[in-house]
Design an enzyme around this catalytic site. Sequence first.
Site, mmCIF file in Angstrom:
data_model
loop_
_atom_site.group_PDB
_atom_site.id
_atom_site.type_symbol
_atom_site.label_atom_id
_atom_site.label_comp_id
_atom_site.label_asym_id
_atom_site.label_seq_id
_atom_site.Cartn_x
_atom_site.Cartn_y
_atom_site.Cartn_z
ATOM 1 N N LYS A 121 29.285 24.229 -36.185
ATOM 2 C CA LYS A 121 29.569 22.902 -35.506
ATOM 3 C C LYS A 121 28.365 22.070 -35.571
ATOM 4 O O LYS A 121 28.521 20.887 -35.572
ATOM 5 C CB LYS A 121 29.753 23.530 -33.899
ATOM 6 C CG LYS A 121 29.698 22.300 -32.865
ATOM 7 C CD LYS A 121 29.861 22.575 -31.581
ATOM 8 C CE LYS A 121 28.754 23.213 -30.715
ATOM 9 N NZ LYS A 121 27.807 21.814 -30.413
ATOM 10 N N ASN A 122 27.133 22.380 -35.424
ATOM 11 C CA ASN A 122 26.130 21.594 -35.344
ATOM 12 C C ASN A 122 25.743 21.029 -36.699
ATOM 13 O O ASN A 122 24.793 20.095 -36.849
ATOM 14 C CB ASN A 122 25.100 22.297 -34.457
ATOM 15 C CG ASN A 122 25.160 22.348 -33.148
ATOM 16 O OD1 ASN A 122 26.137 21.846 -32.713
ATOM 17 N ND2 ASN A 122 24.236 23.192 -32.555
ATOM 18 N N CYS A 168 22.535 16.883 -19.046
ATOM 19 C CA CYS A 168 23.766 17.646 -19.144
ATOM 20 C C CYS A 168 23.176 18.963 -18.630
ATOM 21 O O CYS A 168 22.196 19.114 -17.943
ATOM 22 C CB CYS A 168 24.317 17.885 -20.608
ATOM 23 S SG CYS A 168 23.072 18.635 -21.580
ATOM 24 N N ARG A 224 17.605 15.737 -21.310
ATOM 25 C CA ARG A 224 17.905 15.253 -22.824
ATOM 26 C C ARG A 224 17.938 13.778 -23.128
ATOM 27 O O ARG A 224 18.581 13.278 -23.579
ATOM 28 C CB ARG A 224 19.335 15.993 -23.187
ATOM 29 C CG ARG A 224 19.325 17.494 -23.061
ATOM 30 C CD ARG A 224 20.726 17.920 -23.630
ATOM 31 N NE ARG A 224 20.654 18.240 -24.961
ATOM 32 C CZ ARG A 224 21.938 18.573 -25.607
ATOM 33 N NH1 ARG A 224 22.808 18.991 -24.947
ATOM 34 N NH2 ARG A 224 21.840 18.648 -27.086
ATOM 35 N N ASP A 251 19.847 27.948 -28.946
ATOM 36 C CA ASP A 251 21.304 28.491 -28.763
ATOM 37 C C ASP A 251 21.544 29.804 -28.681
ATOM 38 O O ASP A 251 22.687 30.277 -28.658
ATOM 39 C CB ASP A 251 21.766 27.475 -29.870
ATOM 40 C CG ASP A 251 21.724 26.016 -29.662
ATOM 41 O OD1 ASP A 251 21.365 25.581 -28.426
ATOM 42 O OD2 ASP A 251 22.139 25.458 -30.579
ATOM 43 N N ARG A 274 34.490 24.476 -27.353
ATOM 44 C CA ARG A 274 33.715 23.530 -27.815
ATOM 45 C C ARG A 274 32.975 24.235 -29.283
ATOM 46 O O ARG A 274 32.726 23.444 -30.024
ATOM 47 C CB ARG A 274 32.694 23.201 -27.013
ATOM 48 C CG ARG A 274 33.124 22.392 -25.928
ATOM 49 C CD ARG A 274 32.160 21.815 -25.113
ATOM 50 N NE ARG A 274 30.952 21.258 -26.155
ATOM 51 C CZ ARG A 274 29.828 21.299 -25.817
ATOM 52 N NH1 ARG A 274 29.419 21.908 -24.822
ATOM 53 N NH2 ARG A 274 28.913 20.901 -26.508
HETATM 54 C C1 EPZ Z 1 20.507 19.916 -31.175
HETATM 55 O O1 EPZ Z 1 20.510 19.032 -30.140
HETATM 56 C C2 EPZ Z 1 21.912 20.856 -30.915
HETATM 57 N N1 EPZ Z 1 22.973 20.021 -30.673
HETATM 58 C C3 EPZ Z 1 21.731 21.916 -29.674
HETATM 59 O O2 EPZ Z 1 22.639 22.761 -29.623
HETATM 60 C C4 EPZ Z 1 20.429 22.646 -29.852
HETATM 61 O O3 EPZ Z 1 20.211 23.592 -28.650
HETATM 62 C C5 EPZ Z 1 19.068 21.664 -30.107
HETATM 63 O O4 EPZ Z 1 19.324 20.786 -31.355
HETATM 64 C C6 EPZ Z 1 17.995 22.207 -30.384
HETATM 65 O O5 EPZ Z 1 18.042 23.158 -31.546
HETATM 66 C C7 EPZ Z 1 23.737 19.592 -31.869
HETATM 67 O O6 EPZ Z 1 23.188 20.001 -33.002
HETATM 68 C C8 EPZ Z 1 24.904 18.820 -31.620
HETATM 69 P P1 EPZ Z 1 16.542 18.179 -29.918
HETATM 70 P P2 EPZ Z 1 19.583 18.075 -29.824
HETATM 71 O O7 EPZ Z 1 16.859 16.563 -29.993
HETATM 72 O O8 EPZ Z 1 19.352 17.355 -31.348
HETATM 73 C C9 EPZ Z 1 13.711 16.671 -26.545
HETATM 74 C C10 EPZ Z 1 24.604 23.591 -28.549
HETATM 75 O O9 EPZ Z 1 24.640 24.472 -27.662
HETATM 76 N N2 EPZ Z 1 13.965 15.357 -26.898
HETATM 77 O O10 EPZ Z 1 16.294 18.793 -30.988
HETATM 78 O O11 EPZ Z 1 20.072 16.993 -28.821
HETATM 79 C C11 EPZ Z 1 15.063 17.482 -25.827
HETATM 80 O O12 EPZ Z 1 14.986 17.178 -24.609
HETATM 81 C C12 EPZ Z 1 23.652 22.447 -28.477
HETATM 82 O O13 EPZ Z 1 25.486 23.496 -29.650
HETATM 83 C C13 EPZ Z 1 13.235 14.332 -26.479
HETATM 84 O O14 EPZ Z 1 12.106 14.443 -25.428
HETATM 85 O O15 EPZ Z 1 18.173 18.634 -29.399
HETATM 86 C C14 EPZ Z 1 14.572 18.904 -26.297
HETATM 87 O O16 EPZ Z 1 13.719 19.050 -24.895
HETATM 88 C C15 EPZ Z 1 23.149 22.500 -27.198
HETATM 89 N N3 EPZ Z 1 13.461 13.014 -26.708
HETATM 90 C C16 EPZ Z 1 13.837 18.899 -27.551
HETATM 91 O O17 EPZ Z 1 13.684 17.530 -27.624
HETATM 92 C C17 EPZ Z 1 14.562 12.760 -27.636
HETATM 93 O O18 EPZ Z 1 14.653 11.675 -27.833
HETATM 94 C C18 EPZ Z 1 14.709 19.026 -28.571
HETATM 95 O O19 EPZ Z 1 15.872 18.667 -28.556
HETATM 96 C C19 EPZ Z 1 15.205 13.750 -28.141
HETATM 97 C C20 EPZ Z 1 14.997 15.174 -27.933
#
Ligand code: EPZ
Length: 443
Positions: free
Chosen positions: A36-37, A140, A145, A330, A422
């Site tokens: 999915k991701n 969420c 996030r 995840d 999902r």
């Molecule tokens: C991706 O989310 C995945 N989603 C998530 O999977 C996964 O848990 C996550 O990466 C971490 O591996 C998809 O690929 C669709 P991040 P993403 O930006 O890209 C912080 C699932 O269940 N951050 O790597 O949104 C953030 O809050 C989902 O399939 C900021 O602070 O995650 C988090 O603490 C859930 N500012 C950390 O970075 C930003 O601008 C990592 O988030 C962006 C992120």
Amino acid sequence: MPPREAATRELGQGMDRIRIVGGTKLNGIIPIAGAKNAALPLMIASLLTPETLVLENVPRLSDVRMLKRILGNHGVDVTVAGKRPGMSTEDGEDVRLTAAHIVDTVAPYELVSQMRASFWVVAPLLARMGQAKVSLPGGCAIGTRPVDLLIMALEKLGADIEIDAGYVIAKAPNGLKGAEITFPKVTVGGTHTALMAAVLARGTTTIHNAAREPEVSDLAECLVKMGAKISGIGTSDLVIEGVTSLHGATHRVLPDRIEAGTYAFAAAMAGGDVTLEGIEAKHLQAALDKLVESGAEVTSTETGIRIRRNGTPIKAVDVTTEAFPGFPTDLQAQFMALMSRANGTSKIVETIFENRFMHVQELARFGAKIRLDGDMAIVEGTGALKGAPVMATDLRASVSLVIAALAAEGETMINRVYHLDRGFEGLEGKLSRCGAQIERIRG
Ligand code: EPZ
């Protein structure tokens, strides 16, 4: 009704429930679907070219259906190849996406609030059209996030960004310009965004501290097939030489390491002998190492990975979630389910999301003994769990309840199954073919 729930009903999934009678060992073969991701950012990359992007092995998931709709709103023509002889309903789809004419550069709140990843359309729209107006996704169930780092990356590339009435309004009328982008923390979405914007920027972009998740590499490899110039794929330093346009390509979505890890933990928890077909161990090494430490046998086969646990007790093992190649957030909820049946106490530390412990109170309904202390869950293993009615708040939390239910005595009813739809294609079929007593009750 929350937007996600309303949209789920609209997509015809209703309020299904899943009934599981636990206590049966799992034995058999589980084919692993496309990730999915990886599929979501790959589909979004179709906005970068007027030519057709063909994606193979796209999983049949509600998030994918939702994104097809969102892309359709921008003018992307999405078609799915018909079934071929011998194809099962669990085989991924071949999806053709053609963004010949982008008719709308606005991604409205009603759509982005239903699926966070759709915020990433901001990058290709801006890179190709010079403008985008995309709703902020909001928080969420797993944390606040924010998208500040995605915005920082676009600003570095020369975009003029304004936030107004909940929308990010990004403009680059004269195109984007290559830049040095250093992420202060690893972000998957930030890296996807920076990559999709930089491929059409003038000059060279370097992304430091880039996410190394296999899904990021999958996107980068697809972009290269579309004519992008990217080096350092798979490392934390990506270098992109901008090109003036991209073309069509065909790309196969990589297998879902989180789906595979989930079934691996399920087999270890319920006991039995399961082969996960199509997955590469290197995408899942940190999780497999923990599984071995917990007492399961893990071997690589010609077609995938074989997980066995027959009679040996589950050992308590500590885990800390980290960016790839560390233990994935995840899989944290699913590992907690496994540890709730271990012989002894384990500590699970969540470092990626601040609020990803919503499954704790639901696992407690099975009799699991889990205490929270800040970003740490202390799990006191108990020999036996008992089935219970449960409800989940996010995708991975829901599936942790499924694997707990498979190993628990008696009946479990899982409500709000739309979370599972999902991210887990054909869940009941895959598990019941391994001997699990699991059925969906349409609601
Ligand atoms: C991706 O989310 C995945 N989603 C998530 O999977 C996964 O848990 C996550 O990466 C971490 O591996 C998809 O690929 C669709 P991040 P993403 O930006 O890209 C912080 C699932 O269940 N951050 O790597 O949104 C953030 O809050 C989902 O399939 C900021 O602070 O995650 C988090 O603490 C859930 N500012 C950390 O970075 C930003 O601008 C990592 O988030 C962006 C992120």
